[in-house]
Design a protein around this motif. Structure first.
Motif, PDB file in Angstrom:
ATOM      1  N   CYS A 116       1.187  -0.675   0.239  1.00 48.18           N
ATOM      2  CA  CYS A 116       0.075  -0.574   0.046  1.00 48.18           C
ATOM      3  C   CYS A 116       0.365   1.038   0.089  1.00 48.18           C
ATOM      4  N   GLU A 117       1.881   1.214   0.509  1.00 51.97           N
ATOM      5  CA  GLU A 117       2.801   2.581   0.497  1.00 51.97           C
ATOM      6  C   GLU A 117       3.251   2.922  -0.625  1.00 51.97           C
ATOM      7  N   ILE A 118       4.013   1.748  -1.228  1.00 51.92           N
ATOM      8  CA  ILE A 118       4.348   2.026  -2.491  1.00 51.92           C
ATOM      9  C   ILE A 118       3.147   2.208  -3.494  1.00 51.92           C
ATOM     10  N   LEU A 119       1.997   1.793  -3.464  1.00 46.45           N
ATOM     11  CA  LEU A 119       1.056   1.898  -4.525  1.00 46.45           C
ATOM     12  C   LEU A 119       0.154   4.064  -4.342  1.00 46.45           C
ATOM     13  N   LEU A 120       0.718   4.085  -2.959  1.00 45.49           N
ATOM     14  CA  LEU A 120       0.009   5.198  -2.122  1.00 45.49           C
ATOM     15  C   LEU A 120       1.233   6.791  -3.019  1.00 45.49           C
ATOM     16  N   ASP A 121       2.146   6.146  -3.041  1.00 43.89           N
ATOM     17  CA  ASP A 121       3.744   7.336  -3.425  1.00 43.89           C
ATOM     18  C   ASP A 121       4.563   6.283  -4.668  1.00 43.89           C
ATOM     19  N   ALA A 122       3.724   6.249  -5.569  1.00 43.55           N
ATOM     20  CA  ALA A 122       5.200   5.527  -6.252  1.00 43.55           C
ATOM     21  C   ALA A 122       5.564   6.043  -7.274  1.00 43.55           C
ATOM     22  N   ARG A 123       5.354   7.396  -7.866  1.00 42.79           N
ATOM     23  CA  ARG A 123       6.329   7.813  -8.805  1.00 42.79           C
ATOM     24  C   ARG A 123       7.315   8.834  -7.449  1.00 42.79           C
ATOM     25  N   SER A 124       6.836   9.045  -6.133  1.00 40.90           N
ATOM     26  CA  SER A 124       7.999   9.313  -5.135  1.00 40.90           C
ATOM     27  C   SER A 124       9.669   8.277  -5.171  1.00 40.90           C
ATOM     28  N   ILE A 125       8.722   7.037  -4.821  1.00 39.24           N
ATOM     29  CA  ILE A 125       9.573   6.338  -4.483  1.00 39.24           C
ATOM     30  C   ILE A 125      10.434   5.898  -5.250  1.00 39.24           C
ATOM     31  N   TYR A 126       9.498   5.343  -6.905  1.00 40.24           N
ATOM     32  CA  TYR A 126      10.643   4.319  -7.871  1.00 40.24           C
ATOM     33  C   TYR A 126      10.365   5.134  -9.432  1.00 40.24           C
ATOM     34  N   PRO A 127      11.583   6.021  -9.426  1.00 36.30           N
ATOM     35  CA  PRO A 127      11.029   6.885 -11.037  1.00 36.30           C
ATOM     36  C   PRO A 127      11.092   6.166 -12.149  1.00 36.30           C
ATOM     37  N   LYS A 128      11.433   5.587 -12.107  1.00 35.18           N
ATOM     38  CA  LYS A 128      11.925   3.991 -13.301  1.00 35.18           C
ATOM     39  C   LYS A 128      10.541   3.189 -13.120  1.00 35.18           C
ATOM     40  N   LEU A 129       9.463   2.663 -14.355  1.00 31.63           N
ATOM     41  CA  LEU A 129       8.342   1.929 -13.907  1.00 31.63           C
ATOM     42  C   LEU A 129       8.918   0.754 -14.172  1.00 31.63           C
ATOM     43  N   LEU A 130      10.423  -0.073 -14.125  1.00 29.05           N
ATOM     44  CA  LEU A 130      10.478  -0.810 -13.611  1.00 29.05           C
ATOM     45  C   LEU A 130      11.807  -1.251 -12.474  1.00 29.05           C
ATOM     46  N   LYS A 131      11.722  -0.116 -11.884  1.00 23.92           N
ATOM     47  CA  LYS A 131      12.457  -0.604 -10.710  1.00 23.92           C
ATOM     48  C   LYS A 131      11.051  -0.683  -9.438  1.00 23.92           C
ATOM     49  N   LEU A 132       9.796  -0.003  -9.938  1.00 19.80           N
ATOM     50  CA  LEU A 132       8.693  -0.104  -9.239  1.00 19.80           C
ATOM     51  C   LEU A 132       7.403  -1.434  -9.563  1.00 19.80           C
ATOM     52  N   ALA A 133       7.754  -2.100 -10.915  1.00 18.73           N
ATOM     53  CA  ALA A 133       7.868  -3.380 -10.553  1.00 18.73           C
ATOM     54  C   ALA A 133       7.986  -4.683 -10.098  1.00 18.73           C
ATOM     55  N   LEU A 134       9.720  -4.087 -10.204  1.00 14.81           N
ATOM     56  CA  LEU A 134      10.364  -5.299  -9.641  1.00 14.81           C
ATOM     57  C   LEU A 134      10.282  -5.191  -8.044  1.00 14.81           C
ATOM     58  N   ALA A 135       9.545  -3.721  -7.763  1.00 17.11           N
ATOM     59  CA  ALA A 135       9.458  -4.260  -6.107  1.00 17.11           C
ATOM     60  C   ALA A 135       7.711  -4.297  -5.807  1.00 17.11           C
ATOM     61  N   LEU A 136       6.835  -4.246  -6.558  1.00 12.92           N
ATOM     62  CA  LEU A 136       6.069  -4.879  -6.643  1.00 12.92           C
ATOM     63  C   LEU A 136       5.907  -6.594  -6.829  1.00 12.92           C
ATOM     64  N   GLU A 137       6.485  -6.678  -7.733  1.00  8.33           N
ATOM     65  CA  GLU A 137       7.106  -8.154  -8.006  1.00  8.33           C
ATOM     66  C   GLU A 137       7.349  -9.243  -6.877  1.00  8.33           C
ATOM     67  N   LYS A 138       8.509  -7.988  -6.115  1.00  4.30           N
ATOM     68  CA  LYS A 138       9.166  -8.849  -4.608  1.00  4.30           C
ATOM     69  C   LYS A 138       8.080  -9.390  -3.478  1.00  4.30           C
ATOM     70  N   ASN A 139       6.956  -7.669  -3.637  1.00  4.91           N
ATOM     71  CA  ASN A 139       5.975  -7.689  -2.358  1.00  4.91           C
ATOM     72  C   ASN A 139       4.821  -8.605  -2.775  1.00  4.91           C
ATOM     73  N   LEU A 140       4.845  -8.850  -3.959  1.00  8.61           N
ATOM     74  CA  LEU A 140       3.870  -9.648  -4.078  1.00  8.61           C
ATOM     75  C   LEU A 140       3.814 -11.498  -3.789  1.00  8.61           C
ATOM     76  N   LEU A 141       5.198 -11.547  -4.289  1.00  7.22           N
ATOM     77  CA  LEU A 141       6.094 -12.888  -4.393  1.00  7.22           C
ATOM     78  C   LEU A 141       6.294 -13.806  -3.487  1.00  7.22           C
ATOM     79  N   VAL A 142       5.272 -13.622  -2.341  1.00  4.71           N
ATOM     80  CA  VAL A 142       4.747 -14.864  -0.816  1.00  4.71           C
ATOM     81  C   VAL A 142       4.095 -15.299  -0.601  1.00  4.71           C
ATOM     82  N   THR A 143       4.206 -16.061   0.172  1.00  5.25           N
ATOM     83  CA  THR A 143       3.018 -17.156   0.141  1.00  5.25           C
ATOM     84  C   THR A 143       1.968 -17.150   1.434  1.00  5.25           C
ATOM     85  N   SER A 144       2.969 -16.369   2.635  1.00  4.91           N
ATOM     86  CA  SER A 144       2.303 -15.682   4.172  1.00  4.91           C
ATOM     87  C   SER A 144       0.924 -14.696   4.056  1.00  4.91           C
ATOM     88  N   THR A 145      -0.161 -15.423   4.245  1.00  6.26           N
ATOM     89  CA  THR A 145      -1.125 -13.448   4.101  1.00  6.26           C
ATOM     90  C   THR A 145      -1.688 -13.071   5.693  1.00  6.26           C
TER      91      THR A 145
END
Length: 233
Positions: free
Chosen positions: A124-153
């Protein structure tokens, strides 16, 4: 006949195995999800995500929250310049097309059935302020993928919903108000100090002017006396 039966069973089994993948797919495979996302209000979504970003917990039905996350995900990704590039430029920049990237991340989000990933707060932190945290889309995609490739809920929170949390911006404004007031007061104090210095300088100038006038009168006095004597004579 027996071989034919085995083939048919095998085909049926393959179709059955593919069903979960189709269900996991993006909103394209689920018209109901599309409809829910279209009905969402951007400001409402932000308020809900702000609560999870601040607490690391969630109170809403997971399917509803999932639609909100999907809505915000697509909105954020669309704000990057790669969204408007040609397919060739997208492949050169991202290693895949923009549409493939959005679909892949959205599918990873929708793969969570029981509840959100335990990384919900950071997501949620990333999605609320993505452009400030990750100016490049590729880095944003990697960060999102890292937080989505987990199993615990996470499980839904049973504590009272923080009523003051959904809209933190007014609170922030009220917190900043005293600071602005103090700065104004400090400015006044500073101006008062400057005024004192100016008054001191003016008083000094007046004293100097007084001294100069006295000296001038002393110099003028004799000359006036001489001129008076000359007239009398």
């Amino acid at each position: 006949m027996e071989a034919s039966s085995v083939t048919e069973n095998s085909s049926t089994g393959n179709d059955h195995e593919q069903e979960p993948v189709l269900n996991h797919g993006g909103t394209e495979s689920n018209p109901e999800t599309n409809r829910e996302e279209e009905e969402l209000d951007g400001e409402q979504v932000r308020r809900v995500l702000q609560v999870s970003a601040a607490t690391g917990k969630f109170w809403h039905n997971w399917d509803k929250l999932k639609s909100m996350l999907s809505f915000q995900l697509k909105l954020v990704l669309s704000e990057y310049p790669e969204a408007k590039m040609t397919v060739e430029q997208q492949n050169a920049s991202l290693g895949e097309t923009y549409l493939e990237l959005v679909t892949r991340l959205n599918e990873e989000l929708h793969s969570f059935i029981e509840g959100p990933p335990f990384t919900l707060q950071r997501l949620c932190e990333i999605l609320l302020d993505a452009r400030s945290i990750y100016p490049k889309l590729l880095k944003l995609a990697l960060a999102l993928e890292k937080n989505l490739l987990v199993t615990s809920t996470l499980t839904v929170c049973t504590e009272p919903y923080p009523e003051m949390m959904p809209n933190p911006e007014p609170e922030k404004a009220t917190e900043e108000a005293p600071l602005q007031s103090n700065s104004v007061q400090n400015g006044v104090e500073s101006m008062v100090g400057d005024r004192d210095e100016i008054m001191t300088e003016v008083e000094a100038d007046i004293e100097e002017m007084t001294i100069d006038v006295d000296a001038f009168q002393e110099m003028v006095g004799p000359s006036e006396a001489n001129s008076t004597a000359a007239e009398n004579s």
